[in-house]
Scaffold this active site. Structure first.
Site: not given
Length: 375
Positions: A68, A133
């Site tokens: 991400d 994250e």
């Protein structure tokens, strides 16, 4: 164009803004499956995670990272479209180039090269990849670690591919991180008219000495690897928006970044004792984001320093500066954890970029670590 750059561009092209993965892990899984990795997707709520492992014996070496990325921000500020990876003058531009799709590409290619030379390597190699994250970190690495712990699957060594470098790739290895704990403090008073203060109780006036003492307190002196623990007020809110009203409540949010000289329990105790001593009527909610961790010795650190030195011709600095990383969820299991990745100068900025050659060097470093530990 090198294999590392080709893969990095394929990953950047996927707009995987937290918690989306957009097929990045599938792309990595296909490459790893061809190497003999057992692919285990772990999906928790809105988050896509990958656990891939080659081998069944210890020691277990793990590459950890995330697919991400943060939002691109204002598109008109980008020199090139953020999700159309572009190389200009040897620089690879695109959201995630440095944080951390470049690292992911280097990890995969390094593993491919290592297995081509050592198909029967010692121990096991694993990848722990998440799409959460940059976000709330609720259903990402922490949930994968919980799953692994429940079945007694222990990581021995872990490299997190966060962008650790400052000037040139590999000049800094993060061998630890500070802990982070946030306090949301509500201080109660009695609302009233400013002309009649004897009929009210101003929480701002009451709280000011306590907040000043918190800000002036020396919490510890740090140690050889960590700076002193820091206390910072991040947000403060009080008042009804009118100049003639004494507020009834004051809200304060503060954060500690703490070293291994303190524990979160000791921080809580010291703060609450201070607030009690000032006679405040308060409510305090704590949120622990992560414990501090440190890898100051061990085979992983030695192997990483040797691999970086072999590529760069100079040893990396060992630092614990910066924010937190998913290493904070892995280290408590007993694993040795370090962070090694590209230069972090442009992470989360518009026109995020990394030197293309740096990713090739990073792959060499990762391969060198594997050679040191598992060849």
């Amino acid at each position: 164009m090198s294999d590392v750059i080709t893969l990095a561009k394929e990953l950047i092209r996927r707009p995987s803004v937290t918690p989306l993965d957009e097929g990045c892990q599938t792309l990595m899984s296909e490459r790893l499956a061809r190497l003999g990795f057992v692919i285990e997707p772990m999906i928790f709520a809105d988050t896509t995670n990958l656990w891939a492992r080659r081998g069944t014996t210890g020691p277990l070496f793990c590459f950890a990272g995330h697919t991400d990325v943060v939002p691109a921000g204002p598109l008109d500020k980008w020199h090139t479209p953020p999700f159309e990876p572009t190389i200009q003058d040897g620089i690879l531009y695109g959201r995630g180039a440095a944080d951390m799709k470049g690292s992911l590409a280097a990890m995969v290619v390094a593993t491919e090269r290592f297995i081509a030379v050592h198909p029967d390597h010692q121990g096991s190699i694993a990848f722990l990849i998440t799409s959460d994250e940059e976000g709330p970190f609720i259903n990402g690495t922490v949930r994968v670690i919980e799953t692994l712990e429940a079945r007694q699957e222990k990581i021995t060594w872990c490299i997190v591919g966060e962008p650790s470098s400052t000037e040139i790739v590999g000049d800094v290895v993060k061998n630890g991180r500070r802990g982070s704990i946030t306090g949301d403090l509500l201080i109660r008073g009695v609302q009233g008219h400013v002309a009649y203060p004897h009929l009210a109780d101003n929480p701002i006036h009451k709280a000011a000495p306590a907040l000043a003492e918190l800000a002036a307190t020396e919490w510890d002196q740090g140690n050889a690897y960590f700076p002193p623990t820091s206390f910072q007020i991040a947000n403060i809110q009080g008042g009804a928006g009118a100049s003639n009203v004494i507020p009834g409540e004051l809200q304060v949010q503060f954060n500690f970044r703490f070293s291994t000289e303190l524990t979160d329990q000791l921080i809580r105790q010291r703060v609450e004792a201070l607030l009690d001593r000032h006679g405040l009527d308060y409510q305090l909610k704590w949120t622990l984001s992560g414990q501090p961790f440190l890898t100051d010795t061990g085979q992983l650190l030695a192997a990483t320093v040797a691999a970086v030195t072999a590529v760069n011709g100079q040893q990396p600095a060992l630092l614990t500066t910066g924010g937190t990383s998913d290493g904070r969820f892995i280290a408590p299991t007993g694993a040795e954890v370090i962070e090694l990745g590209p230069v972090n100068a442009t992470i989360h900025k518009v026109n995020e970029c990394v030197k293309a050659d740096d990713l090739d060097l990073l792959a060499q470093m990762y391969q060198g670590v594997l050679e040191q530990l598992l060849a």
